[in-house]
Scaffold this motif. Structure first.
Motif, PDB file in Angstrom:
ATOM      1  N   LEU A  71       0.827  -1.205   0.000  1.00  0.00           N
ATOM      2  CA  LEU A  71       0.000   0.000   0.000  1.00  0.00           C
ATOM      3  C   LEU A  71       0.860   1.254   0.000  1.00  0.00           C
ATOM      4  O   LEU A  71       2.089   1.193   0.057  1.00  0.00           O
ATOM      5  CB  LEU A  71      -0.936  -0.011   1.223  1.00  0.00           C
ATOM      6  CG  LEU A  71      -0.353  -0.390   2.593  1.00  0.00           C
ATOM      7  CD1 LEU A  71       0.457   0.742   3.183  1.00  0.00           C
ATOM      8  CD2 LEU A  71      -1.476  -0.762   3.560  1.00  0.00           C
ATOM      9  N   ASP A  72       0.189   2.381  -0.056  1.00  0.00           N
ATOM     10  CA  ASP A  72       0.858   3.684   0.033  1.00  0.00           C
ATOM     11  C   ASP A  72       1.005   4.008   1.517  1.00  0.00           C
ATOM     12  O   ASP A  72       0.026   4.254   2.201  1.00  0.00           O
ATOM     13  CB  ASP A  72       0.007   4.741  -0.672  1.00  0.00           C
ATOM     14  CG  ASP A  72       0.672   6.120  -0.687  1.00  0.00           C
ATOM     15  OD1 ASP A  72       1.341   6.470   0.300  1.00  0.00           O
ATOM     16  OD2 ASP A  72       0.487   6.848  -1.674  1.00  0.00           O
ATOM     17  N   TYR A  73       2.228   4.007   2.015  1.00  0.00           N
ATOM     18  CA  TYR A  73       2.429   4.191   3.445  1.00  0.00           C
ATOM     19  C   TYR A  73       1.928   5.553   3.929  1.00  0.00           C
ATOM     20  O   TYR A  73       1.423   5.682   5.047  1.00  0.00           O
ATOM     21  CB  TYR A  73       3.905   4.020   3.834  1.00  0.00           C
ATOM     22  CG  TYR A  73       4.116   4.168   5.317  1.00  0.00           C
ATOM     23  CD1 TYR A  73       3.743   3.154   6.192  1.00  0.00           C
ATOM     24  CD2 TYR A  73       4.650   5.340   5.847  1.00  0.00           C
ATOM     25  CE1 TYR A  73       3.899   3.296   7.557  1.00  0.00           C
ATOM     26  CE2 TYR A  73       4.803   5.499   7.212  1.00  0.00           C
ATOM     27  CZ  TYR A  73       4.429   4.471   8.061  1.00  0.00           C
ATOM     28  OH  TYR A  73       4.567   4.626   9.416  1.00  0.00           O
ATOM     29  N   GLY A  74       2.079   6.574   3.096  1.00  0.00           N
ATOM     30  CA  GLY A  74       1.617   7.907   3.481  1.00  0.00           C
ATOM     31  C   GLY A  74       0.126   7.911   3.778  1.00  0.00           C
ATOM     32  O   GLY A  74      -0.325   8.456   4.785  1.00  0.00           O
ATOM     33  N   LYS A  75      -0.650   7.276   2.878  1.00  0.00           N
ATOM     34  CA  LYS A  75      -2.102   7.208   3.075  1.00  0.00           C
ATOM     35  C   LYS A  75      -2.444   6.328   4.281  1.00  0.00           C
ATOM     36  O   LYS A  75      -3.366   6.608   5.032  1.00  0.00           O
ATOM     37  CB  LYS A  75      -2.771   6.659   1.818  1.00  0.00           C
ATOM     38  CG  LYS A  75      -2.702   7.605   0.629  1.00  0.00           C
ATOM     39  CD  LYS A  75      -3.418   7.019  -0.578  1.00  0.00           C
ATOM     40  CE  LYS A  75      -3.361   7.969  -1.767  1.00  0.00           C
ATOM     41  NZ  LYS A  75      -4.041   7.398  -2.972  1.00  0.00           N
ATOM     42  N   TYR A  76      -1.674   5.259   4.462  1.00  0.00           N
ATOM     43  CA  TYR A  76      -1.897   4.351   5.590  1.00  0.00           C
ATOM     44  C   TYR A  76      -1.667   5.085   6.910  1.00  0.00           C
ATOM     45  O   TYR A  76      -2.449   4.964   7.853  1.00  0.00           O
ATOM     46  CB  TYR A  76      -0.944   3.166   5.461  1.00  0.00           C
ATOM     47  CG  TYR A  76      -0.987   2.189   6.616  1.00  0.00           C
ATOM     48  CD1 TYR A  76      -2.081   1.347   6.813  1.00  0.00           C
ATOM     49  CD2 TYR A  76       0.086   2.098   7.506  1.00  0.00           C
ATOM     50  CE1 TYR A  76      -2.104   0.437   7.860  1.00  0.00           C
ATOM     51  CE2 TYR A  76       0.072   1.192   8.552  1.00  0.00           C
ATOM     52  CZ  TYR A  76      -1.033   0.372   8.727  1.00  0.00           C
ATOM     53  OH  TYR A  76      -1.054  -0.521   9.772  1.00  0.00           O
ATOM     54  N   LYS A  77      -0.607   5.862   6.970  1.00  0.00           N
ATOM     55  CA  LYS A  77      -0.282   6.614   8.176  1.00  0.00           C
ATOM     56  C   LYS A  77      -1.375   7.645   8.472  1.00  0.00           C
ATOM     57  O   LYS A  77      -1.772   7.848   9.626  1.00  0.00           O
ATOM     58  CB  LYS A  77       1.064   7.316   7.999  1.00  0.00           C
ATOM     59  CG  LYS A  77       1.582   8.003   9.246  1.00  0.00           C
ATOM     60  CD  LYS A  77       2.956   8.601   8.973  1.00  0.00           C
ATOM     61  CE  LYS A  77       3.480   9.311  10.222  1.00  0.00           C
ATOM     62  NZ  LYS A  77       4.818   9.917   9.965  1.00  0.00           N
ATOM     63  N   TYR A  78      -1.871   8.300   7.425  1.00  0.00           N
ATOM     64  CA  TYR A  78      -2.945   9.284   7.593  1.00  0.00           C
ATOM     65  C   TYR A  78      -4.202   8.613   8.125  1.00  0.00           C
ATOM     66  O   TYR A  78      -4.895   9.143   9.004  1.00  0.00           O
ATOM     67  CB  TYR A  78      -3.239   9.973   6.266  1.00  0.00           C
ATOM     68  CG  TYR A  78      -4.458  10.878   6.308  1.00  0.00           C
ATOM     69  CD1 TYR A  78      -4.382  12.146   6.881  1.00  0.00           C
ATOM     70  CD2 TYR A  78      -5.678  10.459   5.791  1.00  0.00           C
ATOM     71  CE1 TYR A  78      -5.492  12.978   6.940  1.00  0.00           C
ATOM     72  CE2 TYR A  78      -6.795  11.274   5.848  1.00  0.00           C
ATOM     73  CZ  TYR A  78      -6.692  12.528   6.424  1.00  0.00           C
ATOM     74  OH  TYR A  78      -7.804  13.346   6.483  1.00  0.00           O
ATOM     75  N   SER A  81      -3.847   7.883  11.778  1.00  0.00           N
ATOM     76  CA  SER A  81      -3.926   9.125  12.540  1.00  0.00           C
ATOM     77  C   SER A  81      -5.371   9.589  12.677  1.00  0.00           C
ATOM     78  O   SER A  81      -5.802  10.038  13.745  1.00  0.00           O
ATOM     79  CB  SER A  81      -3.087  10.208  11.853  1.00  0.00           C
ATOM     80  OG  SER A  81      -3.214  11.441  12.525  1.00  0.00           O
ATOM     81  N   LYS A  82      -6.142   9.463  11.592  1.00  0.00           N
ATOM     82  CA  LYS A  82      -7.543   9.881  11.613  1.00  0.00           C
ATOM     83  C   LYS A  82      -8.352   9.010  12.577  1.00  0.00           C
ATOM     84  O   LYS A  82      -9.195   9.504  13.325  1.00  0.00           O
ATOM     85  CB  LYS A  82      -8.140   9.798  10.214  1.00  0.00           C
ATOM     86  CG  LYS A  82      -9.538  10.401  10.089  1.00  0.00           C
ATOM     87  CD  LYS A  82      -9.985  10.406   8.649  1.00  0.00           C
ATOM     88  CE  LYS A  82     -11.326  11.117   8.495  1.00  0.00           C
ATOM     89  NZ  LYS A  82     -12.396  10.488   9.300  1.00  0.00           N
ATOM     90  N   LYS A  83      -8.095   7.689  12.555  1.00  0.00           N
ATOM     91  CA  LYS A  83      -8.810   6.785  13.455  1.00  0.00           C
ATOM     92  C   LYS A  83      -8.510   7.129  14.908  1.00  0.00           C
ATOM     93  O   LYS A  83      -9.383   7.071  15.770  1.00  0.00           O
ATOM     94  CB  LYS A  83      -8.413   5.335  13.170  1.00  0.00           C
ATOM     95  CG  LYS A  83      -9.004   4.774  11.886  1.00  0.00           C
ATOM     96  CD  LYS A  83      -8.589   3.332  11.681  1.00  0.00           C
ATOM     97  CE  LYS A  83      -9.189   2.761  10.404  1.00  0.00           C
ATOM     98  NZ  LYS A  83      -8.762   1.358  10.168  1.00  0.00           N
ATOM     99  N   GLU A  84      -7.251   7.492  15.181  1.00  0.00           N
ATOM    100  CA  GLU A  84      -6.854   7.834  16.543  1.00  0.00           C
ATOM    101  C   GLU A  84      -7.557   9.109  17.004  1.00  0.00           C
ATOM    102  O   GLU A  84      -8.042   9.198  18.129  1.00  0.00           O
ATOM    103  CB  GLU A  84      -5.337   8.018  16.617  1.00  0.00           C
ATOM    104  CG  GLU A  84      -4.834   8.298  18.018  1.00  0.00           C
ATOM    105  CD  GLU A  84      -3.314   8.452  18.074  1.00  0.00           C
ATOM    106  OE1 GLU A  84      -2.795   8.726  19.157  1.00  0.00           O
ATOM    107  OE2 GLU A  84      -2.670   8.283  17.025  1.00  0.00           O
ATOM    108  N   LYS A  85      -7.636  10.090  16.091  1.00  0.00           N
ATOM    109  CA  LYS A  85      -8.312  11.341  16.434  1.00  0.00           C
ATOM    110  C   LYS A  85      -9.792  11.101  16.668  1.00  0.00           C
ATOM    111  O   LYS A  85     -10.383  11.656  17.591  1.00  0.00           O
ATOM    112  CB  LYS A  85      -8.121  12.367  15.309  1.00  0.00           C
ATOM    113  CG  LYS A  85      -6.710  12.922  15.224  1.00  0.00           C
ATOM    114  CD  LYS A  85      -6.593  13.937  14.111  1.00  0.00           C
ATOM    115  CE  LYS A  85      -5.195  14.500  14.013  1.00  0.00           C
ATOM    116  NZ  LYS A  85      -5.063  15.489  12.896  1.00  0.00           N
ATOM    117  N   ASP A  86     -10.412  10.277  15.811  1.00  0.00           N
ATOM    118  CA  ASP A  86     -11.834   9.970  15.968  1.00  0.00           C
ATOM    119  C   ASP A  86     -12.089   9.246  17.283  1.00  0.00           C
ATOM    120  O   ASP A  86     -13.098   9.466  17.949  1.00  0.00           O
ATOM    121  CB  ASP A  86     -12.327   9.103  14.805  1.00  0.00           C
ATOM    122  CG  ASP A  86     -12.372   9.866  13.491  1.00  0.00           C
ATOM    123  OD1 ASP A  86     -12.349  11.109  13.543  1.00  0.00           O
ATOM    124  OD2 ASP A  86     -12.425   9.229  12.428  1.00  0.00           O
ATOM    125  N   SER A  87     -11.141   8.378  17.661  1.00  0.00           N
ATOM    126  CA  SER A  87     -11.277   7.650  18.920  1.00  0.00           C
ATOM    127  C   SER A  87     -11.211   8.599  20.101  1.00  0.00           C
ATOM    128  O   SER A  87     -11.974   8.480  21.065  1.00  0.00           O
ATOM    129  CB  SER A  87     -10.168   6.599  19.031  1.00  0.00           C
ATOM    130  OG  SER A  87     -10.234   5.933  20.263  1.00  0.00           O
TER     131      SER A  87
END
Length: 208
Positions: A71-78, A81-87
């Motif tokens: 996969l694209d690591y940049g998109k994976y990292k984003y 990060s988004k899941k963590e913020k939503d949590s």
């Protein structure tokens, strides 16, 4: 694509190995479409990722063999990060409101308006009522007050428990109804007032 020997980590989060930083000899590979490519030698898995201009990311290092995704690591990292913020947002979506057994009608209405406003935004609301001193003799009043909350807020929230006295404290948590079923009752006048403002401003402009 990220440098082949690079991996991500900091002091707070476990590192994520990618590309040549992956130590396993064989890995279970999932391609960019989600299809399993089976267990491959690490060099072959890395080559497949490079051919697609993507990264080989170790997503389950403790599996046997480790699971890697192309996969694209940049998109994976984003995405992580988004899941963590939503949590974190979800963890702060509980608002607490304090009640008193002898609360008057006006103040009770204010509490209802506050709870309705929070639940209209999708937040959970927890009511807490603590009986002080001789107030412990008014347990029936306290329980009836909490039962009234269930009735008065049924248009916007619900609770999966009956109010119970634990020691000197009663707590009751409301979960907002689905967005398309939430109604406003106590804050309705404010909503209507806000709707009328643009028309009033328009009338003033036309008169001037």
């Amino acid at each position: 694509m990220h440098p082949s020997s690079r991996f991500q980590h900091n002091n707070k989060k476990p590192f994520v190995r990618i590309n040549n930083a992956i130590r396993a000899r064989e890995v279970l590979v999932i391609d960019s479409t989600g299809k399993s490519l089976g267990v491959l030698p690490i060099h072959e898995a890395q080559q497949r990722a490079q051919q697609q201009g993507l990264d080989l990311v170790e997503v389950s290092p403790h599996a046997n063999p480790p699971v890697c995704k192309i996969l694209d690591y940049g998109k994976y990292k984003y995405s992580l990060s988004k899941k963590e913020k939503d949590s974190k947002k979800g963890a702060t979506k509980l608002k607490e409101i304090q009640l008193h057994v002898n609360i008057n009608e006006h103040d009770f209405l204010i509490k209802l308006k506050q709870a309705e406003s929070f639940m209209a935004k999708g937040m959970k609301v927890k009511f807490n009522l603590f009986l002080r001193g001789r107030e412990i003799t008014h347990q029936d009043l306290a329980l009836n007050l909490m039962k009234r909350l269930i009735q008065d807020l049924a248009h916007i929230g619900q609770t999966d428990q009956e109010p119970k006295l634990t020691g000197r404290n009663i707590s009751l948590t409301f979960i907002p109804l689905p967005a398309n079923k939430r109604l406003l009752k106590y804050n309705l006048s404010e909503v209507e007032a806000n709707k009328q403002k643009p028309q009033e401003e328009k009338d003033k402009t036309e008169k001037s």
